[in-house]
Design a protein around this motif. Sequence first.
Motif, PDB file in Angstrom:
ATOM      1  N   SER A   1     -44.857  21.964 -68.627  1.00  0.00           N
ATOM      2  CA  SER A   1     -46.228  21.608 -68.280  1.00  0.00           C
ATOM      3  C   SER A   1     -47.077  21.456 -69.529  1.00  0.00           C
ATOM      4  CB  SER A   1     -46.825  22.680 -67.359  1.00  0.00           C
ATOM      5  OG  SER A   1     -48.178  22.376 -67.042  1.00  0.00           O
TER       6      SER A   1
ATOM      7  N   ILE B   1     -46.196  18.235 -71.385  1.00  0.00           N
ATOM      8  CA  ILE B   1     -46.689  17.078 -70.639  1.00  0.00           C
ATOM      9  C   ILE B   1     -48.179  16.893 -70.901  1.00  0.00           C
ATOM     10  CG2 ILE B   1     -47.179  16.230 -68.309  1.00  0.00           C
ATOM     11  CD1 ILE B   1     -44.453  17.440 -67.481  1.00  0.00           C
ATOM     12  N   ARG B   2     -48.920  17.989 -70.945  1.00  0.00           N
ATOM     13  CA  ARG B   2     -50.343  17.914 -71.301  1.00  0.00           C
ATOM     14  C   ARG B   2     -50.504  17.408 -72.731  1.00  0.00           C
ATOM     15  NH1 ARG B   2     -53.194  23.490 -70.088  1.00  0.00           N
ATOM     16  NH2 ARG B   2     -55.027  22.264 -70.735  1.00  0.00           N
TER      17      ARG B   2
ATOM     18  N   LYS C   1     -43.042   6.942 -63.617  1.00  0.00           N
ATOM     19  CA  LYS C   1     -42.831   8.325 -63.203  1.00  0.00           C
ATOM     20  C   LYS C   1     -43.330   9.275 -64.296  1.00  0.00           C
ATOM     21  CE  LYS C   1     -38.916   7.397 -60.145  1.00  0.00           C
ATOM     22  NZ  LYS C   1     -37.526   7.746 -59.775  1.00  0.00           N
ATOM     23  N   SER C   2     -43.415  10.532 -63.964  1.00  0.00           N
ATOM     24  CA  SER C   2     -43.930  11.533 -64.893  1.00  0.00           C
ATOM     25  C   SER C   2     -43.044  11.635 -66.133  1.00  0.00           C
ATOM     26  CB  SER C   2     -44.019  12.893 -64.208  1.00  0.00           C
ATOM     27  OG  SER C   2     -44.923  12.855 -63.124  1.00  0.00           O
ATOM     28  N   TYR C   3     -43.656  11.974 -67.241  1.00  0.00           N
ATOM     29  CA  TYR C   3     -42.960  12.215 -68.501  1.00  0.00           C
ATOM     30  C   TYR C   3     -41.878  13.270 -68.294  1.00  0.00           C
ATOM     31  CZ  TYR C   3     -42.603  13.426 -73.534  1.00  0.00           C
ATOM     32  OH  TYR C   3     -42.190  13.663 -74.821  1.00  0.00           O
TER      33      TYR C   3
ATOM     34  N   VAL D   1     -39.032  12.903 -66.379  1.00  0.00           N
ATOM     35  CA  VAL D   1     -38.191  12.690 -65.198  1.00  0.00           C
ATOM     36  C   VAL D   1     -37.070  11.702 -65.523  1.00  0.00           C
ATOM     37  CG1 VAL D   1     -38.125  11.777 -62.852  1.00  0.00           C
ATOM     38  CG2 VAL D   1     -40.062  13.183 -63.592  1.00  0.00           C
TER      39      VAL D   1
ATOM     40  N   ASP E   1     -33.953  18.541 -62.367  1.00  0.00           N
ATOM     41  CA  ASP E   1     -35.382  18.256 -62.384  1.00  0.00           C
ATOM     42  C   ASP E   1     -36.193  19.343 -61.664  1.00  0.00           C
ATOM     43  OD1 ASP E   1     -34.848  17.878 -59.707  1.00  0.00           O
ATOM     44  OD2 ASP E   1     -35.476  15.763 -59.640  1.00  0.00           O
TER      45      ASP E   1
ATOM     46  N   LEU F   1     -39.390  20.817 -63.660  1.00  0.00           N
ATOM     47  CA  LEU F   1     -40.544  19.993 -64.029  1.00  0.00           C
ATOM     48  C   LEU F   1     -41.714  20.343 -63.118  1.00  0.00           C
ATOM     49  CD1 LEU F   1     -38.765  16.576 -64.569  1.00  0.00           C
ATOM     50  CD2 LEU F   1     -40.151  17.751 -66.287  1.00  0.00           C
TER      51      LEU F   1
ATOM     52  N   SER G   1     -45.987  16.748 -59.971  1.00  0.00           N
ATOM     53  CA  SER G   1     -46.984  15.769 -60.420  1.00  0.00           C
ATOM     54  C   SER G   1     -48.132  15.718 -59.449  1.00  0.00           C
ATOM     55  CB  SER G   1     -46.351  14.380 -60.536  1.00  0.00           C
ATOM     56  OG  SER G   1     -45.781  13.997 -59.301  1.00  0.00           O
ATOM     57  N   ASP G   2     -49.326  15.416 -59.994  1.00  0.00           N
ATOM     58  CA  ASP G   2     -50.520  15.346 -59.149  1.00  0.00           C
ATOM     59  C   ASP G   2     -50.486  14.120 -58.255  1.00  0.00           C
ATOM     60  OD1 ASP G   2     -51.443  17.657 -60.345  1.00  0.00           O
ATOM     61  OD2 ASP G   2     -52.499  16.573 -61.929  1.00  0.00           O
TER      62      ASP G   2
END
Length: 345
Positions: free
Chosen positions: A252, A255-256, A303-305, A307, A338, A341, A344-345
């Motif tokens: 997390s 990713i931020r 997709k999210s960083y 994945v 996964d 992870l 995701s929002d």
Amino acid sequence: MQRTHIEQGHKMKLNFKLSTAIGAMLLSTAITVSPGLAQDLEKMRLRLAWIAGGVDAPIFVAAEKGYFAEEGLMIDIVDGNGSTGTIQAVGNKDFEIGIAGLGALAQAQQAAGASDIIAVAGLLQKDPTSIISLKGSGITEPKDIEGKKLGTDASNLEDGMIKAFAEANDIDMDKVEILIINGGADRVALLKGDVDFINGWANPDGDKVAAMAPIEPPILFADHGVNILGSSVIVRKDFLADHGEEITGFLSAIIRGKADVEADPEAARDIFMEYRPDADPEAILDQIKTMAKYEHTALTEGKSYGVLAPEDIELTISLLEKYAGMEPGLTPEDIYSDAYLPASD
């Protein structure tokens, strides 16, 4: 002086120690904190794949902005000297977390018994391996290399990916003259006209050639059926079983950090330089901007960083089995999960 990787409200500057390992310089942070803070944060050591570069900027941004501390973590970031060394270091319990190529992890699982290690996020998913030629070479499509002269080092032939590229694109390699050039002299040979093209990374190898003479757009293997998944976050399975929440917090935080890097690459470069002041700031900024295009494949775009797509993992495994001599039997679930992870929002 080098900044420490301590995430707290106010930043602290401490001395760092320079250590060597297998001939490579590994920059290790020296961690000291107040007794109260030290008791509150979970200490973990992270070993990078290589000497820190722009690709690692999200990690340093997460450290500088306190994102790790907000997840209850104190992360000691240490440079590496290759994926193999990092996989070994994590497997030996010298480090809790590592950054290593997923292809390298797959091979290590089959050849070296590293089945106790798994990847939990894929940071670089598009292999930058490419065909690099000078402007006017006539090499703009894969089959254009037929009838031309290739300059490459022996290792590029041994890994089997040039053969995979040829088969995937109906290229007759008997029509390609191959000149073995070791020691990094292939770029010089290309610039001198001794060879028509080389097999290297679009970035930075292509950039280095382009700084000397105009080049054709590099032909990425990944765009033509041959892609080996790259830098991934790896951990031991036994550690993960007891620290799953902390690993999710780590992911997390980076990713931020990645979102901040995208929003302001220059600021990310400046933060990186505080932690690694001996780096070339222009090169780091260029790496930060360039590496973004290697973070997703067509299957994970949007997709999210972090994945990964199972199909991309299957392709990596099949390529390594067919062309790099890896023993068969590995599945995507053996080397990637996964489950850690953040949602995701």
